[in-house]
Motif scaffolding. Sequence first.
Motif, PDB file in Angstrom:
ATOM      1  N   THR A   1       6.745  57.759  -0.196  1.00  0.00           N
ATOM      2  CA  THR A   1       5.711  58.516   0.510  1.00  0.00           C
ATOM      3  C   THR A   1       6.319  59.486   1.512  1.00  0.00           C
ATOM      4  OG1 THR A   1       4.149  56.676   0.265  1.00  0.00           O
ATOM      5  CG2 THR A   1       3.652  58.330   1.939  1.00  0.00           C
ATOM      6  N   LYS A   2       7.315  59.042   2.276  1.00  0.00           N
ATOM      7  CA  LYS A   2       7.967  59.918   3.257  1.00  0.00           C
ATOM      8  C   LYS A   2       8.653  61.096   2.564  1.00  0.00           C
ATOM      9  CE  LYS A   2       8.768  56.449   6.859  1.00  0.00           C
ATOM     10  NZ  LYS A   2       7.759  57.073   7.759  1.00  0.00           N
ATOM     11  N   LEU A   3       9.267  60.831   1.423  1.00  0.00           N
ATOM     12  CA  LEU A   3       9.938  61.901   0.683  1.00  0.00           C
ATOM     13  C   LEU A   3       8.930  62.944   0.215  1.00  0.00           C
ATOM     14  CD1 LEU A   3      12.509  63.047  -0.604  1.00  0.00           C
ATOM     15  CD2 LEU A   3      12.056  61.594  -2.601  1.00  0.00           C
ATOM     16  N   ILE A   4       7.795  62.487  -0.303  1.00  0.00           N
ATOM     17  CA  ILE A   4       6.773  63.420  -0.783  1.00  0.00           C
ATOM     18  C   ILE A   4       6.211  64.246   0.364  1.00  0.00           C
ATOM     19  CG2 ILE A   4       4.463  63.563  -1.792  1.00  0.00           C
ATOM     20  CD1 ILE A   4       5.203  61.091  -3.471  1.00  0.00           C
ATOM     21  N   LEU A   5       5.911  63.591   1.489  1.00  0.00           N
ATOM     22  CA  LEU A   5       5.346  64.309   2.633  1.00  0.00           C
ATOM     23  C   LEU A   5       6.342  65.307   3.209  1.00  0.00           C
ATOM     24  CD1 LEU A   5       3.380  61.466   4.474  1.00  0.00           C
ATOM     25  CD2 LEU A   5       2.516  63.225   2.911  1.00  0.00           C
ATOM     26  N   LEU A   6       7.633  64.972   3.151  1.00  0.00           N
ATOM     27  CA  LEU A   6       8.647  65.910   3.627  1.00  0.00           C
ATOM     28  C   LEU A   6       8.704  67.136   2.706  1.00  0.00           C
ATOM     29  CD1 LEU A   6      10.796  66.504   5.719  1.00  0.00           C
ATOM     30  CD2 LEU A   6      12.454  65.295   4.302  1.00  0.00           C
ATOM     31  N   MET A   7       8.562  66.920   1.415  1.00  0.00           N
ATOM     32  CA  MET A   7       8.511  68.058   0.475  1.00  0.00           C
ATOM     33  C   MET A   7       7.332  68.969   0.804  1.00  0.00           C
ATOM     34  SD  MET A   7       9.268  66.309  -3.218  1.00  0.00           S
ATOM     35  CE  MET A   7      10.748  65.357  -3.537  1.00  0.00           C
ATOM     36  N   LEU A   8       6.170  68.359   1.002  1.00  0.00           N
ATOM     37  CA  LEU A   8       4.981  69.144   1.310  1.00  0.00           C
ATOM     38  C   LEU A   8       5.138  69.889   2.636  1.00  0.00           C
ATOM     39  CD1 LEU A   8       2.167  66.632   0.231  1.00  0.00           C
ATOM     40  CD2 LEU A   8       3.143  68.522  -1.074  1.00  0.00           C
ATOM     41  N   SER A   9       5.825  69.272   3.593  1.00  0.00           N
ATOM     42  CA  SER A   9       6.069  69.935   4.879  1.00  0.00           C
ATOM     43  C   SER A   9       6.983  71.142   4.703  1.00  0.00           C
ATOM     44  CB  SER A   9       6.684  68.948   5.872  1.00  0.00           C
ATOM     45  OG  SER A   9       5.807  67.893   6.169  1.00  0.00           O
ATOM     46  N   HIS A  10       8.017  71.005   3.881  1.00  0.00           N
ATOM     47  CA  HIS A  10       8.918  72.125   3.606  1.00  0.00           C
ATOM     48  C   HIS A  10       8.157  73.273   2.941  1.00  0.00           C
ATOM     49  CE1 HIS A  10      13.134  71.150   4.592  1.00  0.00           C
ATOM     50  NE2 HIS A  10      12.745  69.884   4.498  1.00  0.00           N
ATOM     51  N   ILE A  11       7.299  72.946   2.002  1.00  0.00           N
ATOM     52  CA  ILE A  11       6.512  73.974   1.315  1.00  0.00           C
ATOM     53  C   ILE A  11       5.602  74.688   2.306  1.00  0.00           C
ATOM     54  CG2 ILE A  11       4.664  74.325  -0.373  1.00  0.00           C
ATOM     55  CD1 ILE A  11       5.952  72.082  -2.028  1.00  0.00           C
ATOM     56  N   SER A  12       4.964  73.928   3.198  1.00  0.00           N
ATOM     57  CA  SER A  12       4.098  74.524   4.214  1.00  0.00           C
ATOM     58  C   SER A  12       4.892  75.438   5.147  1.00  0.00           C
ATOM     59  CB  SER A  12       3.401  73.413   5.006  1.00  0.00           C
ATOM     60  OG  SER A  12       2.572  73.949   6.015  1.00  0.00           O
ATOM     61  N   ASP A  13       6.095  75.005   5.524  1.00  0.00           N
ATOM     62  CA  ASP A  13       6.944  75.822   6.409  1.00  0.00           C
ATOM     63  C   ASP A  13       7.355  77.129   5.730  1.00  0.00           C
ATOM     64  OD1 ASP A  13       6.784  73.877   8.334  1.00  0.00           O
ATOM     65  OD2 ASP A  13       8.708  72.952   7.851  1.00  0.00           O
ATOM     66  N   GLU A  14       7.604  77.074   4.423  1.00  0.00           N
ATOM     67  CA  GLU A  14       7.972  78.295   3.685  1.00  0.00           C
ATOM     68  C   GLU A  14       6.815  79.295   3.696  1.00  0.00           C
ATOM     69  OE1 GLU A  14       9.055  76.772  -0.092  1.00  0.00           O
ATOM     70  OE2 GLU A  14      11.056  76.108   0.544  1.00  0.00           O
TER      71      GLU A  14
ATOM     72  N   TYR B   1      -0.476  61.992  -9.543  1.00  0.00           N
ATOM     73  CA  TYR B   1       0.014  63.325  -9.890  1.00  0.00           C
ATOM     74  C   TYR B   1      -0.494  64.307  -8.830  1.00  0.00           C
ATOM     75  CZ  TYR B   1       0.913  61.266 -14.499  1.00  0.00           C
ATOM     76  OH  TYR B   1       1.354  60.472 -15.528  1.00  0.00           O
ATOM     77  N   ILE B   2       0.433  64.901  -8.097  1.00  0.00           N
ATOM     78  CA  ILE B   2       0.083  65.855  -7.044  1.00  0.00           C
ATOM     79  C   ILE B   2       0.534  67.249  -7.488  1.00  0.00           C
ATOM     80  CG2 ILE B   2       0.311  66.447  -4.600  1.00  0.00           C
ATOM     81  CD1 ILE B   2       1.163  63.544  -4.095  1.00  0.00           C
TER      82      ILE B   2
END
Length: 308
Positions: free
Chosen positions: A124-137, A70-71
């Motif tokens: 894992t790639k999908l989750i990391l891409l989500m986190l990257s999008h959030i960071s970019d926002e 759970y993240i």
Amino acid sequence: MIKYFYKSLRDQAVNEIDQPKPGTWVHVEAPSEDELALLVDHFSLEEGFIQDALDEDEVPRLEREDDKTYIFVRYAYKTADGELDTAPLLVVTDSKMVLTLSPLPLPTAESLLKGRTPATTQRTKLILLMLSHISDEYDVFISQTSRKIKSVRTRLRNRGVTNQDLIDFATIEDELNEFHSSLQPTNAALRRLLAGRQLKLFEEDQDIVEDLLLNNEQSIEAIRGNLKSIANIREAYSAISANDLNRTLTILTVATVLIALPNVFFGMYGMNVHLPYQHSQHAFEVIVGFNLLLILVILWFVRKKRVI
């Protein structure tokens, strides 16, 4: 609202499906009580964590329960009033699916569905891409805030700062503090994620997590810099306002003296007593001339002493 998305390595785009299957991305926004019960029962989720995800003040963290990770993170978004805020997002993953749960519409989900999305089977790639999008926002909103602050700082040089700017600063400070309190615990969760105990990471995935950590650290430093700039602008504005007030009071004081001194002599010669030259036909010119000379002497003195 519950939606199921699926994309295999051979698919070109993400497809919405009716029922979940292994490798599905389950996306949930503003769920009802019935939908929450369905999620907990169908995917064997921890009910306490699901309820935590709907708490608007939930702090980012990383938890492990049975075979599921759970993240908890927070993402930035713009409200209907144009202000910036953050909201919680829960990402759950196990060997069969990735589930995202948010109490509000998730901009990251829209970006992923419209852009290049990895296969949902690559969890894992999908989750990391989500986190990257959030960071970019976060980066985008922080950059916008930095430009606002620079604009006010430029107007400060021209004495163009208004009371509305100071009111806006209070809102901006709240937004930046909200971002700061979201990014710091997010980095703590990412460090735990980097250890590889909660989620298996390949070398490429570790590089992505390290980049996220670095990017978040830079965002935190940018936030601190913006908060310091706001404090400096506010202090400079207060100092300038105090200096302008003192200068205005000084000018008014000098003006009062210049007005009062001639009145002393005009008042004296208006009284019914014997005074020098009161019967002279040049008495008025002498009094006016003397007062003008006195005013000039006072002005020369205050200018020499740099009073005004």
